[in-house]
Design a protein around this motif. Structure first.
Motif, PDB file in Angstrom:
ATOM      1  N   GLU A 383       0.926  -1.300   0.009  1.00 14.05           N
ATOM      2  CA  GLU A 383       0.036  -0.018  -0.189  1.00 14.05           C
ATOM      3  C   GLU A 383       0.763   1.091   0.136  1.00 14.05           C
ATOM      4  O   GLU A 383       0.500   2.244  -0.484  1.00 14.05           O
ATOM      5  CB  GLU A 383      -1.037  -0.072   1.243  1.00 14.05           C
ATOM      6  N   GLU A 386       1.992   1.949  -3.430  1.00 14.70           N
ATOM      7  CA  GLU A 386       1.217   2.549  -4.278  1.00 14.70           C
ATOM      8  C   GLU A 386       0.880   4.179  -4.035  1.00 14.70           C
ATOM      9  O   GLU A 386       0.789   5.056  -5.041  1.00 14.70           O
ATOM     10  CB  GLU A 386      -0.227   1.925  -4.046  1.00 14.70           C
ATOM     11  N   TYR A 387       0.962   4.710  -2.913  1.00 16.90           N
ATOM     12  CA  TYR A 387       0.783   5.945  -2.463  1.00 16.90           C
ATOM     13  C   TYR A 387       2.119   6.581  -2.865  1.00 16.90           C
ATOM     14  O   TYR A 387       2.144   7.756  -3.572  1.00 16.90           O
ATOM     15  CB  TYR A 387       0.678   6.213  -0.933  1.00 16.90           C
ATOM     16  N   ALA A 390       2.037   7.527  -6.729  1.00 19.04           N
ATOM     17  CA  ALA A 390       1.175   8.580  -6.895  1.00 19.04           C
ATOM     18  C   ALA A 390       1.778   9.804  -6.630  1.00 19.04           C
ATOM     19  O   ALA A 390       1.489  10.774  -7.247  1.00 19.04           O
ATOM     20  CB  ALA A 390      -0.098   8.393  -6.159  1.00 19.04           C
ATOM     21  N   ARG A 417      -7.920   8.487  -0.737  1.00 15.14           N
ATOM     22  CA  ARG A 417      -8.672   7.974  -1.600  1.00 15.14           C
ATOM     23  C   ARG A 417      -9.905   8.607  -2.051  1.00 15.14           C
ATOM     24  O   ARG A 417     -10.676   9.108  -1.243  1.00 15.14           O
ATOM     25  CB  ARG A 417      -8.575   6.258  -1.352  1.00 15.14           C
ATOM     26  N   ASP A 418     -10.165   8.534  -3.580  1.00 12.64           N
ATOM     27  CA  ASP A 418     -11.428   9.143  -3.861  1.00 12.64           C
ATOM     28  C   ASP A 418     -12.523   7.974  -3.660  1.00 12.64           C
ATOM     29  O   ASP A 418     -12.443   6.824  -3.052  1.00 12.64           O
ATOM     30  CB  ASP A 418     -11.321   9.685  -5.322  1.00 12.64           C
ATOM     31  N   GLU A 420     -14.082   6.186  -5.665  1.00 13.79           N
ATOM     32  CA  GLU A 420     -13.607   4.996  -6.301  1.00 13.79           C
ATOM     33  C   GLU A 420     -12.444   4.197  -5.770  1.00 13.79           C
ATOM     34  O   GLU A 420     -12.116   2.865  -6.225  1.00 13.79           O
ATOM     35  CB  GLU A 420     -13.511   5.209  -7.924  1.00 13.79           C
ATOM     36  N   ARG A 422      -9.557   5.175  -5.854  1.00 12.18           N
ATOM     37  CA  ARG A 422      -8.269   5.582  -6.369  1.00 12.18           C
ATOM     38  C   ARG A 422      -7.472   6.397  -5.439  1.00 12.18           C
ATOM     39  O   ARG A 422      -7.803   7.214  -4.806  1.00 12.18           O
ATOM     40  CB  ARG A 422      -8.464   6.066  -7.507  1.00 12.18           C
ATOM     41  N   VAL A 423      -6.024   6.281  -5.469  1.00 12.96           N
ATOM     42  CA  VAL A 423      -5.247   7.126  -4.460  1.00 12.96           C
ATOM     43  C   VAL A 423      -5.353   8.677  -5.085  1.00 12.96           C
ATOM     44  O   VAL A 423      -5.007   9.007  -6.374  1.00 12.96           O
ATOM     45  CB  VAL A 423      -3.595   6.817  -4.819  1.00 12.96           C
ATOM     46  N   ARG A 424      -5.271   9.657  -4.081  1.00 13.23           N
ATOM     47  CA  ARG A 424      -5.478  10.994  -4.437  1.00 13.23           C
ATOM     48  C   ARG A 424      -4.244  11.639  -3.526  1.00 13.23           C
ATOM     49  O   ARG A 424      -4.217  11.407  -2.432  1.00 13.23           O
ATOM     50  CB  ARG A 424      -6.892  11.587  -4.021  1.00 13.23           C
TER      51      ARG A 424
END
Length: 485
Positions: A383, A386-387, A390, A417-418, A420, A422-424
């Protein structure tokens, strides 16, 4: 069934007048009606009189509290009240019985009306009609023009949080501002329906000695209202407030910008300096700069107050250069329009003294991203990576556009995350963005202030290199070397 009415009678050492007041309230034939006497820790036989009257009239309820003042007494009683409509009645005044039916009918038929006011007469040490001006919200900003003895909806009391317990005089003025500042009509009866007793030590007389406290408290609680109606804070010379504010801002000019998406927050922005002076809102951070959070109309708003610059920069910012607050706003809009995350900008305000720049403030919605950079690197590896990818992608997009954040540090990167999943990534503290071509070395050095072990920095370097077409090994070397520097 008719809406119910609760008559609220706060009483403190009112044994000389309470019996007469209760007789006038009990003469009301409106139904359903309750009369609540709240004894505020009296030291005479006020409580005994109230209880005796309750035995004679089943509509009367008696409450008791330790002495805490009229605002807490009223709030206590209203919180216990079952009525849809509330009618405060002071323990030394008299009400005409027909007022309750008339006022309730007006509130029932006209939802735009928030307050029904009885015409009133003085008795006791002073006689004659209480000549109050016709209600006008602009005049309400300068004058306590509504007596406490008006009927209103309990839902409005709930909406504004009840009577303010911070104010120890003219508390009804603050309450009417709270209820009426955002709109609503006031209806006054044609006939005299209330009798206001004047005693040597009446509260109306005592309150005059606390006027400075009243003005200070009103300005702290309702800065936007006064900026809208008076062009600035309420002054001690109330009638001259508009003139004094106009003169003040002529010699101390201000500039402001409010996003077209939030026109309703115009006066919030204009009143920011007043809010910070009064230390309202929740303090989030204070060092060189100060950050506070405000809750306005259901919105969580973060405001940054920038430190007053040195003398040279006060002249530069006052005449030639955009302030940090203005730049923060403009750059946030720039990033959001490019699809790069930053908390939604609301507006900015800056203040000068003559030609010298002094204060500046930037306001945005509070970010919905719950994680800071340090939270990210503490996550499980998959995790975390993933961030990190981004973050690297966001950085690459900024650099491709020639936007270099020169204060790119752990505290200025937010993640979440939004809807959905997805990472923001959101970038904050934007006033130090510089516009230039960002080559490989400059771009990689931009990561140098981000903490993390070699594995963390390698993930950042590899993703950044991939997106910008650079050599990954070179990017890793530059980032790690710059971190060691």
């Amino acid at each position: 069934m008719a809406p119910s009415v609760s008559i609220i009678i706060p009483a403190y050492n009112a044994s000389a007048t309470l019996e007469e007041t209760l007789r006038s309230a009990s003469a009301c034939t409106y139904h359903p009606l309750e009369i609540i006497v709240i004894d505020d820790g009296s030291t005479d036989n006020t409580l005994e009189i109230a209880r005796r009257h309750a035995e004679q009239d089943s509509r009367v309820r008696v409450l008791h509290q330790e002495n805490a003042g009229v605002c807490r007494a009223r709030n206590h009683a209203v919180s216990e009240a079952g009525g849809e409509y509330i009618m405060p009645l002071d323990a030394d005044d008299l009400i005409v019985p027909e007022f309750i039916s008339l006022a309730a009918a007006i509130l029932d038929m006209r939802p735009e009306v928030k307050v029904v006011q009885p015409r009133a007469r003085f008795f006791g040490l002073r006689n004659g009609e209480w000549n109050l001006p016709k209600f006008d919200v602009s005049l309400l900003a300068r004058k306590n023009m509504l007596p406490a003895c008006c009927m209103f909806r309990k839902s409005d009391w709930e909406r504004v949080g009840g009577f303010c317990t911070d104010i120890i005089a003219r508390e009804d003025w603050e309450f009417w501002i709270s209820i009426l500042k955002d709109g609503g009509e006031v209806v006054r009866t044609e006939e005299v329906m209330y009798h206001y007793r004047i005693l040597p030590n009446s509260k109306r007389v005592r309150d005059r000695l606390l006027f400075h406290h009243v003005v200070k408290t009103l300005n702290r609680r309702h800065p936007e209202f006064f900026f809208r109606e008076l062009g600035g804070p309420l002054r001690y010379w109330r009638s001259w407030s508009k003139v004094l504010n106009a003169l003040h801002y002529f010699f101390n000019p201000r500039r402001a910008k409010v996003s077209s998406d939030y026109p309703e927050l115009r006066y919030f922005i204009l009143a920011l300096h007043q809010r910070f002076r009064k230390k309202t809102g929740e303090l989030i951070f204070k060092n060189r700069n100060e950050i506070r959070e405000f809750h306005i109309d259901g919105k969580n708003i973060i405001v940054k107050s920038f430190k007053v610059p040195n003398l040279v920069n006060r002249i530069v910012y006052g005449l030639f250069r955009k302030s940090k607050a203005e730049r923060s706003y403009c750059y946030a809009k720039m990033l959001n329009e490019a699809g790069i995350g930053s908390p939604t900008p609301i507006g900015w305000l800056e203040q000068r003294r003559g030609l010298f720049f002094t204060y500046s403030y930037y306001a945005s919605l509070r970010s919905t991203c719950p994680l800071g950079y340090m939270d990210v690197i503490a996550l499980p590896v998959e995790e975390r990576n993933e961030y990190l990818r981004a973050i690297a992608a966001t950085t690459a997009r900024m650099h491709e556009r020639g936007w270099l954040h020169t204060d790119y540090s752990r505290g200025n990167i937010l993640c979440g995350r939004d809807a959905e999943g997805r990472v923001r990534v959101e970038i904050i503290d934007l006033n130090r963005i510089r516009f230039r071509e960002v080559d490989c070395k400059t771009g990689c050095r931009n990561f140098g202030r981000l903490p993390g072990d070699d594995e963390v920095l390698t993930v950042l370097a590899d993703e950044y290199a991939r997106l910008r077409g650079f050599d990954a090994a070179q990017c890793r070397r530059i980032i790690i070397e710059h971190r060691e520097e």
